[in-house]
Design a protein around this motif. Structure first.
Motif, PDB file in Angstrom:
ATOM      1  N   VAL A 177      34.579  23.565 -20.547  1.00 40.13           N
ATOM      2  CA  VAL A 177      33.511  22.570 -20.671  1.00 40.13           C
ATOM      3  C   VAL A 177      32.177  23.299 -20.560  1.00 40.13           C
ATOM      4  N   HIS A 178      31.221  22.925 -21.404  1.00 38.13           N
ATOM      5  CA  HIS A 178      29.928  23.610 -21.452  1.00 38.13           C
ATOM      6  C   HIS A 178      28.783  22.657 -21.108  1.00 38.13           C
ATOM      7  N   GLY A 179      27.648  23.244 -20.719  1.00 40.82           N
ATOM      8  CA  GLY A 179      26.422  22.483 -20.527  1.00 40.82           C
ATOM      9  C   GLY A 179      25.993  22.362 -19.073  1.00 40.82           C
ATOM     10  N   ILE A 180      24.856  22.981 -18.724  1.00 40.89           N
ATOM     11  CA  ILE A 180      24.302  22.926 -17.367  1.00 40.89           C
ATOM     12  C   ILE A 180      22.796  22.693 -17.461  1.00 40.89           C
ATOM     13  N   ASP A 181      22.292  21.752 -16.683  1.00 39.48           N
ATOM     14  CA  ASP A 181      20.853  21.494 -16.612  1.00 39.48           C
ATOM     15  C   ASP A 181      20.257  22.435 -15.567  1.00 39.48           C
ATOM     16  N   ILE A 182      20.041  23.676 -15.952  1.00 42.95           N
ATOM     17  CA  ILE A 182      19.656  24.715 -14.996  1.00 42.95           C
ATOM     18  C   ILE A 182      18.331  24.399 -14.308  1.00 42.95           C
ATOM     19  N   ASN A 183      17.360  23.888 -15.064  1.00 39.39           N
ATOM     20  CA  ASN A 183      16.054  23.604 -14.456  1.00 39.39           C
ATOM     21  C   ASN A 183      15.924  22.172 -13.949  1.00 39.39           C
ATOM     22  N   GLY A 184      16.972  21.375 -14.106  1.00 42.94           N
ATOM     23  CA  GLY A 184      17.004  20.039 -13.530  1.00 42.94           C
ATOM     24  C   GLY A 184      16.042  19.038 -14.129  1.00 42.94           C
ATOM     25  N   ASN A 185      15.644  19.231 -15.390  1.00 42.96           N
ATOM     26  CA  ASN A 185      14.673  18.306 -15.985  1.00 42.96           C
ATOM     27  C   ASN A 185      15.315  17.226 -16.845  1.00 42.96           C
ATOM     28  N   GLY A 186      16.653  17.175 -16.869  1.00 44.30           N
ATOM     29  CA  GLY A 186      17.337  16.106 -17.574  1.00 44.30           C
ATOM     30  C   GLY A 186      17.491  16.301 -19.063  1.00 44.30           C
ATOM     31  N   ALA A 187      17.244  17.509 -19.565  1.00 44.30           N
ATOM     32  CA  ALA A 187      17.377  17.774 -21.002  1.00 44.30           C
ATOM     33  C   ALA A 187      17.815  19.212 -21.214  1.00 44.30           C
ATOM     34  N   TYR A 188      18.548  19.454 -22.291  1.00 41.68           N
ATOM     35  CA  TYR A 188      18.863  20.820 -22.683  1.00 41.68           C
ATOM     36  C   TYR A 188      17.618  21.412 -23.334  1.00 41.68           C
ATOM     37  N   ASP A 189      17.023  22.414 -22.703  1.00 50.20           N
ATOM     38  CA  ASP A 189      15.823  23.023 -23.271  1.00 50.20           C
ATOM     39  C   ASP A 189      15.918  24.542 -23.179  1.00 50.20           C
TER      40      ASP A 189
END
Length: 216
Positions: A177-189
């Motif tokens: 499974v992929h996808g982490i909100d590293i900066n915690g802003n609620g979007a993949y950026d």
């Protein structure tokens, strides 16, 4: 920038690479005369120091008597309200048990285990676990067709499909499974940089968060 559109790139080809050095192993016998069912925990890939990366989950892969495969994934602690790319990884060919990467596979020491750094452990993509349509490696980054975690970061996925590679290797695949909100802003950026696969996708959208399979 929120990456929710399909990304049609050479990334799928990169993800489908199979690396040498995997351990050879005989496939398990069918535990039932009717259904072969394999259940695993899904464990974090990243070090605890990576923000929002310590999700948990479980998966079940069934080879059905009608020649179809059913995959179920349950996960919690994921990035909420976001799609999460998921795949069956492994080797399509001789019986090969791959494994899941961990913090030790951070080859460049940047603090993250990327998709490319994980390939020697889990192998290439056999199946893209999309919710609809194509399930091949060509859909590896079709984020508009992957399951979306709810507002609490919980994801439930079940799909039954026909695919020779998944059926033949149901007992040796790794579920990633992929996808982490590293900066915690609620979007993949792109604040954490681009994906290891392509500069057109953010690292956050493709970084592996959970992995589980027979070798773990």
């Amino acid at each position: 920038m929120k990456a929710t559109a399909p990304i049609a790139l050479g990334a799928a080809a990169a993800l489908s690479l199979v690396t040498a050095g995997a351990a050879q192993a005989a496939h398990d016998g069918n535990p039932s005369p009717r259904v072969a069912s394999y259940s695993y925990s899904l464990d974090p890939v990243q070090a605890e120091s990576v923000p929002n990366s310590q999700a948990t989950g479980s998966t079940r892969v069934k080879a059905l008597p009608n020649g179809k495969v059913q995959v179920k994934v349950t996960a919690s602690g994921l990035m909420p309200n976001a799609p999460h790319a998921m795949h069956l990884h492994g080797v399509d060919g001789p019986s090969t048990d791959m494994g899941c990467p961990g913090p030790a596979q951070d080859a460049d020491g940047d603090g993250y285990v990327t998709v490319v750094e994980g390939i020697p452990s889990y192998g290439g993509i056999l199946t893209s676990l999309t919710t609809t349509g194509d399930i091949s490696a060509a859909s590896a980054l079709a984020l508009d067709r992957f399951a979306v975690a709810d507002e609490d970061g919980t994801l439930e996925y079940t799909r039954t499909f026909s695919q020779d590679a998944a059926l033949a290797n149901a007992d040796t695949v790794q579920v990633v499974v992929h996808g982490i909100d590293i900066n915690g802003n609620g979007a993949y950026d792109f604040e954490a940089g681009p994906s290891s696969l392509t500069d057109a996708a953010p690292l956050e959208a493709t970084i592996p968060v959970l992995c589980g399979g027979i070798a773990n």
